[in-house]
Design an enzyme around this catalytic site. Structure first.
Site, short mmCIF file in Angstrom:
data_model
loop_
_atom_site.label_atom_id
_atom_site.label_comp_id
_atom_site.label_asym_id
_atom_site.label_seq_id
_atom_site.Cartn_x
_atom_site.Cartn_y
_atom_site.Cartn_z
N TYR A 187 80.71 33.09 110.34
CA TYR A 187 81.59 33.67 111.30
C TYR A 187 80.99 34.54 112.29
CZ TYR A 187 81.64 38.01 108.37
OH TYR A 187 81.43 38.89 107.78
N GLU A 188 79.74 34.84 112.15
CA GLU A 188 79.14 35.82 113.19
C GLU A 188 78.80 35.14 114.25
OE1 GLU A 188 76.45 39.25 111.30
OE2 GLU A 188 76.79 37.88 109.61
N HIS A 211 88.93 45.79 106.13
CA HIS A 211 87.30 45.49 105.39
C HIS A 211 87.07 46.86 104.88
CE1 HIS A 211 83.36 44.37 105.20
NE2 HIS A 211 82.81 45.20 106.13
N HIS A 226 76.46 45.58 105.64
CA HIS A 226 75.24 45.21 105.62
C HIS A 226 74.25 45.65 106.41
CE1 HIS A 226 77.31 41.47 103.73
NE2 HIS A 226 78.29 41.99 104.33
N ASN A 285 89.92 42.83 96.49
CA ASN A 285 91.32 43.19 96.67
C ASN A 285 92.24 41.99 96.13
OD1 ASN A 285 89.69 41.98 99.17
ND2 ASN A 285 91.57 41.05 99.24
N SER A 294 78.99 42.57 100.80
CA SER A 294 79.64 43.55 101.46
C SER A 294 79.66 45.01 100.37
CB SER A 294 80.86 43.36 102.01
OG SER A 294 80.89 42.44 102.92
N ALA A 323 81.45 40.43 97.80
CA ALA A 323 82.88 41.00 97.59
C ALA A 323 83.95 39.96 97.99
CB ALA A 323 83.19 42.24 98.54
N HIS A 377 76.50 35.85 108.19
CA HIS A 377 77.38 34.77 108.03
C HIS A 377 77.95 34.08 109.08
CE1 HIS A 377 78.36 38.79 106.19
NE2 HIS A 377 79.04 38.32 105.04
N MET A 407 83.89 34.75 102.23
CA MET A 407 83.59 33.95 103.62
C MET A 407 81.91 33.92 103.57
SD MET A 407 85.70 36.49 106.39
CE MET A 407 87.25 37.07 105.94
N SER A 408 81.45 33.82 102.27
CA SER A 408 79.98 33.85 102.35
C SER A 408 79.69 32.96 100.99
CB SER A 408 79.45 35.11 101.94
OG SER A 408 79.88 35.83 100.93
N1 HPA Z 1 89.50 37.00 101.84
C1 HPA Z 1 88.16 36.49 102.37
N2 HPA Z 1 87.16 37.46 102.28
C2 HPA Z 1 87.19 38.38 101.65
C3 HPA Z 1 88.44 38.91 101.03
C4 HPA Z 1 89.62 38.23 101.17
O1 HPA Z 1 90.64 38.66 100.67
N3 HPA Z 1 87.99 40.10 100.55
C5 HPA Z 1 86.79 40.28 100.60
N4 HPA Z 1 86.22 39.12 101.32
#
Ligand code: HPA
Length: 275
Positions: free
Chosen positions: A85-86, A247, A61, A235, A30, A113, A83, A211-212
């Site tokens: 989750y998609e 996001h 993406h 973050n 990302s 990320a 992903h 998540m990847s």
């Molecule tokens: N959690 C899950 N996936 C992420 C995060 C997060 O805090 N930041 C970027 N991708």
């Protein structure tokens, strides 16, 4: 149609267009797609045009396969990843990695990320992935094993190649980049974690959450590819901050680290072992 036949057809389509044999695959996470712009004389193929490839539906993406030379290395770059989750199956998520394997790619760099689970890992910092914890039960290797790719039960004792990690650390140090090293926890998303989940993952030994990445790494290890993984801490995880998470913020941090992240990856690729 059988999975192996789908991989053959997609790989044949890609092979028809490429004018070199890529040795290194790269997955850009990302907001981290900029490296693909450095590829010389690129052949660019939209995921939509490749048989059996799924398109990326997530902002940040692009959904393009970029093949060409990067720092004297023939590369195949996934600018944008898929992903779980998609709504895709695990087979669909890792399909591009299986095509890489079929096309002769020997090593893989995965980037993402991630949220921090630890106050020492701050937004904007890079983290070399030393190991991972898979919190999603489904595995990309579930189901019929493709014996020509790898064994039914594959070893995961050194998924992120130690020698390449040392190389990455040297490159970061030469560039004056303070790169951390830690454990990446794979959560299913698409909701961000609760504060309790973030606390739990920290207790379990994680330093970052996302998540990847893990499905791709498992598939690459199964196929015998050497793997390097780098997270961009975008973050602080939920509960380690007092603001809701969005996001857009993650894409913005990707922009901020763009220069140092690109420089680091270029330096690593320049020094990549020749055999
Ligand atoms: N959690 C899950 N996936 C992420 C995060 C997060 O805090 N930041 C970027 N991708």
């Amino acid at each position: 149609m059988e999975l192996l036949e789908k991989i053959r057809r997609a790989s044949a389509y890609i092979e028809e267009q490429m004018d070199l044999s890529p040795r290194l695959g790269i997955v850009l996470g990302s907001g981290l797609g900029a490296l693909a712009e450095q590829v010389k004389d690129p052949v660019v193929i939209s995921y939509d045009d490749i048989p059996h490839f799924k398109s990326s539906t997530v902002e940040g993406h692009s959904g393009r396969l970029v093949i060409g030379m990067l720092q004297e290395m023939p590369v195949m770059v996934l600018q944008g990843r898929l992903h779980y989750y998609e709504g895709l199956s695990m087979d669909q998520v890792v399909f591009p990695i299986r095509c890489m394997k079929m096309l002769g790619v020997e090593s893989l760099i995965v980037t993402n990320a991630a949220g921090s689970l630890d106050a020492e890992y701050q937004p904007g910092q890079l983290m070399l992935i030393r190991d991972h914890i898979k919190m999603v039960t489904d595995s990309p290797l579930r189901g019929h094993n493709i014996d020509s790719f790898g064994p039914r039960f594959n070893d995961m004792s050194d998924p992120y190649d130690k020698e390449i990690r040392e190389l990455a650390k040297q490159c970061a140090s030469q560039l004056g980049i303070d790169m951390k090293e830690g454990v990446y926890c794979y959560m299913p998303g698409p909701s961000y974690e609760t504060a309790s989940e973030v606390r739990m993952l920290g207790i379990l030994g994680g330093h970052a959450v996302g998540m990847s990445t893990v499905p791709e790494v498992i598939t690459a290890c199964h196929g015998g590819l050497k793997v390097l993984g780098i997270s961009c801490i975008a973050n602080m995880g939920t509960g380690l901050r007092d603001q809701p998470l969005h996001h857009d913020e993650i894409i913005q941090v990707g922009e901020q680290v763009r220069k140092s992240f690109t420089a680091l990856l270029e330096s690593i690729i320049r020094s990549w072992p020749k055999v």
